[in-house]
Design an enzyme around this catalytic site. Structure first.
Site, PDB file in Angstrom:
ATOM      1  N   HIS A 181       2.322   8.749  12.122  1.00 39.00           N
ATOM      2  CA  HIS A 181       1.433   7.657  11.720  1.00 39.00           C
ATOM      3  C   HIS A 181      -0.015   8.102  11.489  1.00 39.00           C
ATOM      4  O   HIS A 181      -0.587   7.787  10.448  1.00 39.00           O
ATOM      5  CB  HIS A 181       1.483   6.528  12.754  1.00 39.00           C
ATOM      6  CG  HIS A 181       1.089   5.185  12.225  1.00 39.00           C
ATOM      7  ND1 HIS A 181       1.413   4.750  10.951  1.00 39.00           N
ATOM      8  CD2 HIS A 181       0.399   4.158  12.802  1.00 39.00           C
ATOM      9  CE1 HIS A 181       0.939   3.510  10.777  1.00 39.00           C
ATOM     10  NE2 HIS A 181       0.329   3.138  11.877  1.00 39.00           N
ATOM     11  N   HIS A 217      -2.560  10.727  10.436  1.00 41.54           N
ATOM     12  CA  HIS A 217      -2.362  11.896   9.573  1.00 41.54           C
ATOM     13  C   HIS A 217      -3.199  13.070  10.053  1.00 41.54           C
ATOM     14  O   HIS A 217      -4.204  13.464   9.459  1.00 41.54           O
ATOM     15  CB  HIS A 217      -2.677  11.542   8.119  1.00 41.54           C
ATOM     16  CG  HIS A 217      -1.818  10.419   7.623  1.00 41.54           C
ATOM     17  ND1 HIS A 217      -2.157   9.615   6.565  1.00 41.54           N
ATOM     18  CD2 HIS A 217      -0.631   9.950   8.074  1.00 41.54           C
ATOM     19  CE1 HIS A 217      -1.211   8.705   6.387  1.00 41.54           C
ATOM     20  NE2 HIS A 217      -0.279   8.884   7.290  1.00 41.54           N
ATOM     21  N   HIS A 248      -5.663   4.109  13.077  1.00 44.22           N
ATOM     22  CA  HIS A 248      -4.587   3.441  13.822  1.00 44.22           C
ATOM     23  C   HIS A 248      -4.859   3.372  15.324  1.00 44.22           C
ATOM     24  O   HIS A 248      -3.935   3.374  16.135  1.00 44.22           O
ATOM     25  CB  HIS A 248      -3.247   4.117  13.555  1.00 44.22           C
ATOM     26  CG  HIS A 248      -2.913   4.205  12.096  1.00 44.22           C
ATOM     27  ND1 HIS A 248      -2.808   3.089  11.303  1.00 44.22           N
ATOM     28  CD2 HIS A 248      -2.697   5.265  11.276  1.00 44.22           C
ATOM     29  CE1 HIS A 248      -2.526   3.477  10.065  1.00 44.22           C
ATOM     30  NE2 HIS A 248      -2.463   4.778  10.024  1.00 44.22           N
ATOM     31  N   HIS A 286       6.892   6.101  16.002  1.00 42.75           N
ATOM     32  CA  HIS A 286       6.026   6.328  14.832  1.00 42.75           C
ATOM     33  C   HIS A 286       4.550   6.175  15.209  1.00 42.75           C
ATOM     34  O   HIS A 286       3.795   7.127  15.147  1.00 42.75           O
ATOM     35  CB  HIS A 286       6.410   5.403  13.668  1.00 42.75           C
ATOM     36  CG  HIS A 286       5.616   5.722  12.434  1.00 42.75           C
ATOM     37  ND1 HIS A 286       5.686   6.951  11.803  1.00 42.75           N
ATOM     38  CD2 HIS A 286       4.692   5.005  11.741  1.00 42.75           C
ATOM     39  CE1 HIS A 286       4.848   6.974  10.779  1.00 42.75           C
ATOM     40  NE2 HIS A 286       4.234   5.812  10.714  1.00 42.75           N
ATOM     41  N   ASP A 344       7.938   7.566   8.386  1.00 43.84           N
ATOM     42  CA  ASP A 344       7.203   7.658   7.118  1.00 43.84           C
ATOM     43  C   ASP A 344       7.721   8.834   6.301  1.00 43.84           C
ATOM     44  O   ASP A 344       7.195   9.944   6.341  1.00 43.84           O
ATOM     45  CB  ASP A 344       5.683   7.721   7.315  1.00 43.84           C
ATOM     46  CG  ASP A 344       5.085   6.344   7.593  1.00 43.84           C
ATOM     47  OD1 ASP A 344       5.855   5.349   7.617  1.00 43.84           O
ATOM     48  OD2 ASP A 344       3.866   6.262   7.782  1.00 43.84           O
ATOM     49  N   TYR A 353       7.054   7.415   1.298  1.00 46.56           N
ATOM     50  CA  TYR A 353       5.902   6.665   0.774  1.00 46.56           C
ATOM     51  C   TYR A 353       6.242   6.028  -0.578  1.00 46.56           C
ATOM     52  O   TYR A 353       5.406   5.967  -1.476  1.00 46.56           O
ATOM     53  CB  TYR A 353       4.634   7.547   0.688  1.00 46.56           C
ATOM     54  CG  TYR A 353       4.053   7.825   2.041  1.00 46.56           C
ATOM     55  CD1 TYR A 353       4.682   8.697   2.909  1.00 46.56           C
ATOM     56  CD2 TYR A 353       2.901   7.180   2.471  1.00 46.56           C
ATOM     57  CE1 TYR A 353       4.178   8.930   4.185  1.00 46.56           C
ATOM     58  CE2 TYR A 353       2.388   7.415   3.748  1.00 46.56           C
ATOM     59  CZ  TYR A 353       3.034   8.286   4.591  1.00 46.56           C
ATOM     60  OH  TYR A 353       2.545   8.508   5.847  1.00 46.56           O
ATOM     61  N   ASP A 390       5.345  11.632   8.541  1.00 42.63           N
ATOM     62  CA  ASP A 390       4.464  11.221   7.443  1.00 42.63           C
ATOM     63  C   ASP A 390       4.484  12.228   6.297  1.00 42.63           C
ATOM     64  O   ASP A 390       3.439  12.704   5.852  1.00 42.63           O
ATOM     65  CB  ASP A 390       3.039  10.993   7.972  1.00 42.63           C
ATOM     66  CG  ASP A 390       3.031   9.978   9.114  1.00 42.63           C
ATOM     67  OD1 ASP A 390       3.516  10.323  10.214  1.00 42.63           O
ATOM     68  OD2 ASP A 390       2.578   8.855   8.902  1.00 42.63           O
TER      69      ASP A 390
HETATM   70 FE   LIG Z   1       2.687   5.361   9.271  1.00 40.90          FE
END
Ligand SMILES: [Fe+2]
Ligand SMILES: *[C@@H]1O[C@H](CO)[C@@H](O)[C@H](O)[C@H]1NC(C)=O
Ligand SMILES: *[C@@H]1O[C@H](CO)[C@@H](O)[C@H](O)[C@H]1NC(C)=O
Length: 439
Positions: free
Chosen positions: A343, A345, A316, A306, A189, A192, A162
């Site tokens: 995924h 953060h 999530h 991920h 990720d 972005y 990420d």
């Molecule tokens: Fe993600």
């Protein structure tokens, strides 16, 4: 005020110092870190995208150079040019002396009104392990250098997901750059870009100083999907971040595996956003890939996904559950040592687990979705902390997985304490292969 590495208190940069914030900070000062961890921590705000751009003065100049491992002794060099150039890399072990060359191919893609530059891919080698090579792309004069990974243990992986391209990303990259890592593992990720294709270019420019020098091995996250009208998913990701999938018998850039350190470590890159259910191509490929591992010569096996299968953050929550239900049994039976995820953060490390319970022969699950993207941190955790979660903290940072020998590996997590790298968590891991009762 006692300082605790588990509870870094930082003045949020650039945030207005509202009276409320001061009150919270004073409260933390008085309470110290005896309060539950998530309460004690003051989240730094997300930082803005830094939008690296390049004034193109030479349409043949290589941009966004990155490298990736291709088998034991080869490396793919990927770069973008405005003009169509000959996709050739000249390389050698002394600066300016190119004793070898290799040629590849180039392509470009379009996305709505955007058309990419020429994406050149050239596989160079055979290369010696632990050796610095100097190279130039096509006929451009700029010289790059890379260091090949070691052909045996020890090997050090940097692990971070990420990433994005914010001021925090830059800080994370600065810390990774001085970590002495051999190979970077990225559990999804990347840019972005989210359909804004020029952001893939700025991401490529941002990571080039690192990714042109050490192999970056990536798998996809949800931000790579970019499904827009008739454009197929992963168009930009697959074009720009070509991984050596065919060598592991995979027919998709979205999942593959590779060996490192002369085969002592097997890394499995799984795809959380392509079919993984029982009987799918990825599922069947994974069965075959795991069956090929000889643990006498490959004591360490790690996997990357991920969306985490184990997660005590509200962000999530349960998203990784369908994939866990499909594939956890395969990884458990194969005695995979560690599963890295992104995924969410934040950073979280679990005990060895299987079927949601502690299990001495299960993998350690580690979430490192804390690279620094523009969406900011995920700081709300399920309380009380389940016993299988051993460490959790919503801070930006990165991890280092240093596989020392056949039996021992050192995992450390490095928090961005503002712009200083501080070790926030560290643990010795023992390979399952050497754990009594697991084989
Ligand atoms: Fe993600
Ligand atoms: C590189 O090749 C291109 C196309 O053949 C040519 O136009 C350009 O001048 C060359 N640049 C250098 C530095 O040789
Ligand atoms: C492996 O590394 C660990 C940690 O440094 C050390 O204690 C152990 O003795 C090493 N094992 C061998 C066989 O060298």
């Amino acid at each position: 005020m006692a300082t605790s590495t588990r509870c870094s208190r930082r003045p949020p940069r650039g945030a207005p110092s509202a009276p409320l914030l001061s009150l919270v900070l004073v409260g933390i000062f008085l309470l110290g870190c005896s309060v539950p961890h998530a309460l004690c921590y003051v989240r730094p705000p997300a930082r803005a995208n830094i939008a690296v751009s390049l004034a193109v003065t030479d349409i043949n100049a290589p941009q966004q150079v990155h490298i990736s491992m291709v088998g034991a002794d080869k490396m793919r060099v990927s770069w973008i040019t405005v003009a169509s150039v000959s996709s050739t890399v000249y390389y050698g072990t002394s600066p300016g002396v190119y004793t070898s060359s290799a040629s590849g191919s180039s392509s470009s893609y379009s996305f709505l009104t955007y058309t990419s530059g020429r994406i050149n891919n050239v596989v160079i080698g055979p290369l010696l392990p632990s050796t610095i090579y100097y190279y130039r792309c096509s006929n451009a004069t700029k010289e790059f250098s890379l260091k090949t990974p070691p052909g045996q243990l020890p090997i050090k992986f940097a692990v971070v997901g990420d990433l994005g391209q914010t001021g925090w990303t830059k800080t994370t990259l600065d810390h990774v750059a001085v970590s002495g890592y051999d190979v970077l593992l990225l559990p999804g990720d990347l840019s972005y870009a989210d359909n804004v294709q020029s952001l893939w270019d700025s991401f490529g420019l941002l990571v080039e100083p690192l990714a042109s020098q050490r192999p970056w091995m990536v798998t996809e996250g949800n931000h790579e999907i970019e499904k827009v009208s008739t454009i197929e998913s992963f168009r930009a990701y697959n074009a720009r971040w070509r991984m050596p999938y065919e060598l592991s018998g995979s027919s998709s850039n979205l999942y593959y595996s590779f060996d490192a350190a002369g085969g002592a470590v097997h890394v499995i890159m799984l795809g959380s956003y392509t079919d993984f259910a029982v009987g799918t191509a990825q599922y069947n490929w994974l069965i075959g890939d795991l069956a090929k591992i000889n643990r006498q010569t490959t004591p360490w096996v790690v996997a990357l996904i991920h969306a985490p299968w184990y997660n005590t953050n509200y962000a999530h929550q349960n998203e990784g559950e369908p994939m866990r239900l499909a594939m956890e049994g395969l990884l458990y039976k194969a005695r995979v040592d560690v599963v890295f995820a992104g995924h969410v953060h934040a950073y979280e490390r679990f005990d060895r687990v299987n079927l949601k319970k502690q299990d001495k022969c299960g993998p350690v699950h580690i979430t490192v979705g804390d690279g620094g993207n523009r969406e900011g941190l995920a700081s709300a955790y399920i309380s009380p902390k389940p016993a299988i979660s051993l460490f959790r903290e919503a801070s930006f940072g990165h991890g280092q997985f240093n596989v020392v020998n056949m039996t021992h590996a050192r995992w450390t997590w490095h928090r961005n304490s503002n712009d200083i790298s501080v070790v926030g968590d560290g643990v010795w891991l023992t390979s399952l292969f050497s754990t009594p009762g697991c084989f």
